[in-house]
Write a protein that holds these residues in place. Sequence first.
Motif: not given
Lengths: 306, 306
Positions: A272, A276, B92-93, B199, B201-205
Amino acid sequence: MTRQTVTHEDGAIYEFAPDLEAIETVDSGAALTIETRDSLDGAVQDESDVIESVPEEVNAATGPIAVEGARPGDVLRVELEAIRLAEQQGRVVTIDGFGLLDGDEEIDAPRTRLTPVVDDDGDTPSIRFADLAVPVEPVIGTIGVAPATESYTTLVPHDHGGNMDTTDVTAGNTIYFPVFQEGAMLAMGDCKAAMADGEMCGTGAEIATEIDCTVEVLADPDHDLERPLLETDDAWKPIVSAETLEVACERANRDAIELLAAEHGFDETEAYMFSSLVGGLEISQVVDPLVTVRNAIPKAYLSSPF
Amino acid sequence: MTRQTVTHEDGAIYEFAPDLEAIETVDSGAALTIETRDSLDGAVQDESDVIESVPEEVNAATGPIAVEGARPGDVLRVELEAIRLAEQQGRVVTIDGFGLLDGDEEIDAPRTRLTPVVDDDGDTPSIRFADLAVPVEPVIGTIGVAPATESYTTLVPHDHGGNMDTTDVTAGNTIYFPVFQEGAMLAMGDCKAAMADGEMCGTGAEIATEIDCTVEVLADPDHDLERPLLETDDAWKPIVSAETLEVACERANRDAIELLAAEHGFDETEAYMFSSLVGGLEISQVVDPLVTVRNAIPKAYLSSPF
């Protein structure tokens, strides 16, 4: 090998059903030329020909073609080699009750615009919209196989394929379908000379074509394919149709996660997170009874799952 | 001309409000280097640093920078010349309550993965995710100006820009904002070393950067800009954020229709039909409080509207 020709006159369907009867049976590995009519079955030849409401029968799909040896659980690989325009004009239409901005009082529906095909200089042909030239980049709007249990008209996209209206379904790319029924029962039509991602007004430049493709059965594939998967030069793209774009995006993300996890030994969360970072979600169409998105996974990170 | 530097320490905001106070005032035409922290303000330096819930303050945007002479009704042109990574790792979180698959029991949240920056061979740097190399293609996640009347935290995208998380907001491209307040009040941050469209998972790197850009006021523009417009090498792209992807797609289609109608003298229906043939809808992000899409209009069919 000789290329076998299947024409619209041989047979065409307006519904992908579990119990389709083949108009032709071909070997796995067969090279085919499939002739398709335009999505409106030739009803629009002039700008005075308008489409008052979505026809009960639309998007005629030439076929179904049984592929020898295809069994439920297999995968049908369809390599799209060339798409040639088979008439000298396409047409863009608005239809009352259809399209992204349906009901907008500034939009006039029904209306028809013809898009003549012009080949001024012997190079790539283009179509004309008013005085603008648009390069011909053909798209197969409707392509699919016999579904597992439900029937779907050729206006509806679902896990069997159908009316996915996806610009990447074009010459040079390959599309993979789950086989749900003996013979797979491939059918296709509803081509466009050009189409935007989204197909906002409800059509591209609808046009008759001849499609060169090669069909191949992948028996006992390593990957349990649930719905169409597209292969382009640089990416693998699960194609998902659903009630809303949000739901389609979620499923397309899950499909990517499954593929990335299998390839790299990631757990779901790692896959996942990685999904992203690279490639990503793309809009196919936002106008059909179910909407369609795809999710590009660059080939740098994914080999053939089959 | 000397490039002026504006740092995070000079000032940063967590809310785009109508009444922002400038930390710096620059001339129209000024070349700037803007230093940005990562979206999590340095809280994640190790994989044991996890983010339990979306922080109240997130996506710090360095600024606001007043641009001399910018008046409501003008357009602020921001040419993005370069984005350099300013630290040796991104992150990434996953965060509970956030992300496309939030609530999926197979997804572990919170979790953190570091993405070290590696420059093995002196060429383009890449980040590492597990043992995979991902080319660095920086994205400015949050960039905007002071809004007209409402305030928006830096987690929210809207007509002032903000957290649009759009991969095209990158070096080489130019973004145009409506000016709603004196001085425009530009701020930016929340950069990524790499990000997928969506995006998911909610973030990029997420990573700290230095952004080189040039700001210019376009006074009395020919086009009445309502929200951000992006210029890439080959397309103009209205960027729209809304409650659902469907609504965002509709507005992005209307924006394209307005631009095409003005350029070609089309009525709305002709412009709608034409918008259905070229370029098309693209997904920016599907995870923020409002979601974001853009609509690519190839430059072959649209000159600068200003």
